[in-house]
Design an enzyme around this catalytic site. Structure first.
Site, mmCIF file in Angstrom:
data_model
loop_
_atom_site.group_PDB
_atom_site.id
_atom_site.type_symbol
_atom_site.label_atom_id
_atom_site.label_comp_id
_atom_site.label_asym_id
_atom_site.label_seq_id
_atom_site.Cartn_x
_atom_site.Cartn_y
_atom_site.Cartn_z
ATOM 1 N N LYS B 51 0.799 -1.228 0.000
ATOM 2 C CA LYS B 51 0.000 0.000 0.000
ATOM 3 C C LYS B 51 0.833 1.281 0.000
ATOM 4 O O LYS B 51 0.368 2.326 -0.462
ATOM 5 C CB LYS B 51 -0.926 0.001 1.220
ATOM 6 C CG LYS B 51 -2.045 -1.025 1.136
ATOM 7 C CD LYS B 51 -3.170 -0.532 0.247
ATOM 8 C CE LYS B 51 -4.382 -1.458 0.307
ATOM 9 N NZ LYS B 51 -5.474 -0.939 -0.538
ATOM 10 N N SER B 76 -9.007 -0.297 6.393
ATOM 11 C CA SER B 76 -9.007 -1.357 7.407
ATOM 12 C C SER B 76 -7.618 -1.582 7.969
ATOM 13 O O SER B 76 -7.417 -2.426 8.817
ATOM 14 C CB SER B 76 -9.521 -2.663 6.810
ATOM 15 O OG SER B 76 -8.574 -3.170 5.890
ATOM 16 N N GLU B 202 -9.770 -13.692 -4.596
ATOM 17 C CA GLU B 202 -10.612 -13.096 -3.551
ATOM 18 C C GLU B 202 -10.952 -14.151 -2.510
ATOM 19 O O GLU B 202 -10.965 -15.344 -2.796
ATOM 20 C CB GLU B 202 -11.929 -12.590 -4.152
ATOM 21 C CG GLU B 202 -11.773 -11.359 -5.021
ATOM 22 C CD GLU B 202 -13.124 -10.834 -5.519
ATOM 23 O OE1 GLU B 202 -13.390 -9.655 -5.310
ATOM 24 O OE2 GLU B 202 -13.900 -11.630 -6.104
ATOM 25 N N GLY B 206 -16.006 -12.899 -0.093
ATOM 26 C CA GLY B 206 -15.930 -11.530 -0.625
ATOM 27 C C GLY B 206 -15.620 -11.524 -2.104
ATOM 28 O O GLY B 206 -14.664 -10.881 -2.542
ATOM 29 N N ASP B 208 -16.896 -10.106 -4.710
ATOM 30 C CA ASP B 208 -17.577 -9.034 -5.447
ATOM 31 C C ASP B 208 -16.972 -8.819 -6.841
ATOM 32 O O ASP B 208 -17.693 -8.589 -7.814
ATOM 33 C CB ASP B 208 -17.554 -7.723 -4.654
ATOM 34 C CG ASP B 208 -16.170 -7.368 -4.143
ATOM 35 O OD1 ASP B 208 -15.614 -8.170 -3.352
ATOM 36 O OD2 ASP B 208 -15.622 -6.324 -4.518
ATOM 37 N N SER B 302 1.031 -9.804 -0.569
ATOM 38 C CA SER B 302 0.846 -8.350 -0.521
ATOM 39 C C SER B 302 1.168 -7.671 0.794
ATOM 40 O O SER B 302 1.356 -6.459 0.835
ATOM 41 C CB SER B 302 -0.583 -8.018 -0.945
ATOM 42 O OG SER B 302 -1.498 -8.711 -0.128
#
Lengths: 319, 319
Positions: B51, B76, B202, B206, B208, B302
């Site tokens: 990130k 989060s 995913e 979750g 989506d 990640s």
């Protein structure tokens, strides 16, 4: 006496075979210690620990006829994996003598490298006697875990690499079991940087080298009970102690609780998986056993062979 | 549309600021998958996750007057730490809106970087509304976690580095939350290596983005309950989905149990500390959700922001 040239020769032997492991830094670690700390992560070495350096240096130096018969090692774990892996890479077979209570992860990994495992009782049997008998019966070459100039030279390449990356070190800190790692590292470090301070760290329960240095001769203690299974030696090696008494400045000790704190710190902050024996250097710094304020410090984190299940259980015991 | 040049521009911005994270390989992982797997370990990125790449790219691109007022983020956890760290490095102040149930390790780390934390209830309150109000009241610049071209471009530098080190990749696998990482990585990878297959992973609960791809439009789901706290998004971003629908070949899912197995495997075999969200790519490979037999595969791990205590508790729950 082991010299820098021996370590440099080992480095050439290991070139392209051993991993050149990464060196990590952490702002939090620097803040906690007041020093600039360089962490040499041998957890990323082949076999999961520095031991591969010495084992490969030794096994690859054997004459072809010895290689053809195979090698033997006794070890609480990391040396076993290292010898098994070196043997496989060099096309020979390893027989490994392991204590019955060796961590399951280490036994499995050693078997995974194709070695034959023979077990013994650490508390009642002598691994030296069993090893000598096996070597005689099968014509195997014994690869000692530390008391061999080639093994010491191989382990010393850890310090060569660290000093190459962090040349201005004031202090070098390594774990001390039988003394192979610190003997090799001290030899390289004192030759390349005469003013460097070399400090060993032992578990409180296994301070045979600290006592031996104080006495001026090798002292034998009870087999220590500590979570640092790689450092459960009862006395320093004969050859390693000769190097240590000349080139190691000090040996300090840490408790099992301090080791666990260091393991959790390394996990949380540096994202490193470190086994108990590998965490003693960071434990000494975090617990204030060693004043390194304002100094540039190299710490060898010597291995990462602690299974996830054992890691979780050790940390649970801490709560 | 995001292009390779945007990712390359982000790489120049990050040069000497973000870490160039190591790439690991493992014989055991290759044997288990039948592939040659290259693991890009963003756990060693600054802030403990990829990130930072996007956050720094965005914050460093703000005009001086915006920088002087400060930045705001909702997250989060990992995006929060990344924005807090980027803000500190760039001499400004971050306000972070975090869910009440965010992992303690992430909250502490974010505060440790000097950010102000404002909490909200993930299940009943809208972070977007609270964020908009805070931004208006304080004149803060919102740094979105994924739906911003500069953020996507920054995340894409992960793939640039991985392809630099392993140029012959056939498949690139990354986690999918809001889609910033995979959008940036797919853009870089498809431009540099047109035949590469880009696969997102995913959590089962979750999915989506998988559903959205099947429907051809963004689908909103319930906030997923999964241990992969970094992937608890209810729908893909508007901008990220535009990139994903064109450049991502497939999205597969993994269960929480498969994620835990992958975390333990990464710990035991690669000595890597990986948080649940970071382990989904390896989970997909180990669980056979993805056939990569004979291929060269890059997997982005990640992040590593799982505290040792939470890691131990998660593994205990598995036994």
């Amino acid at each position: 006496m082991l010299e820098l040239a021996d370590v440099q020769a080992a480095a050439r032997r290991l070139e392209g075979v051993a991993h050149r492991t990464p060196v990590f830094t952490s702002r939090t670690l620097d803040e906690r210690t007041g020093a600039r700390v360089h962490v040499k992560a041998e957890s990323f070495q082949r076999g999961g620990a520095f031991k591969f350096r010495g084992a490969y240096t030794k096994v690859s130096s054997l004459p072809p006829e010895a290689l053809a018969r195979g090698v033997l090692a006794y070890s609480s774990g990391n040396h076993a994996q290292a010898v098994a892996l070196a043997a496989r890479l060099l096309g020979t077979r390893a027989t490994i003598l392991m204590p019955l209570d060796a961590p399951a992860a280490k036994v499995e990994a050693t078997r995974g490298y194709g070695a034959e495992i023979v077990t013994y009782d650490r508390w009642t049997e002598s691994r030296e006697e069993i090893g000598a008998r096996l070597a005689a019966e099968r014509g195997l070459e014994l690869v000692k875990p530390y008391d061999d100039p080639l093994v010491m030279a191989g382990q010393g390449t850890t310090a060569l690499e660290l000093l190459d990356e962090a040349p201005a070190l004031d202090v070098l800190v390594t774990p001390v079991g039988g003394g192979g790692l610190i003997a090799g590292c001290a030899t390289a470090a004192k030759a390349l940087r005469p003013g460097i301070r070399v400090v060993g760290v032992e578990p409180e329960a296994g301070d045979d080298t600290r006592r031996s240095l104080a006495a001026g001769e090798r002292i034998r203690i009870e087999v220590p009970r500590t979570i640092a299974d790689g450092l459960q030696t009862a006395e320093p090696g004969e050859l390693t102690f000769e190097v240590i008494r000349r080139r190691v400045d000090e040996v300090v000790t840490v408790s099992d609780a301090e080791i666990l704190d260091a393991m959790a710190f390394l996990f949380d902050r540096l994202k490193l998986v470190v086994e108990p024996s590998g965490a003693v250097g960071i434990a000494a710094l975090l617990a204030g056993q060693l004043d390194v304020r304002g100094r540039s410090v190299g710490v060898v984190v010597s291995g990462g062979n602690v299974g996830a299940a054992r890691f979780a259980a050790l940390l649970d015991g801490r709560r």
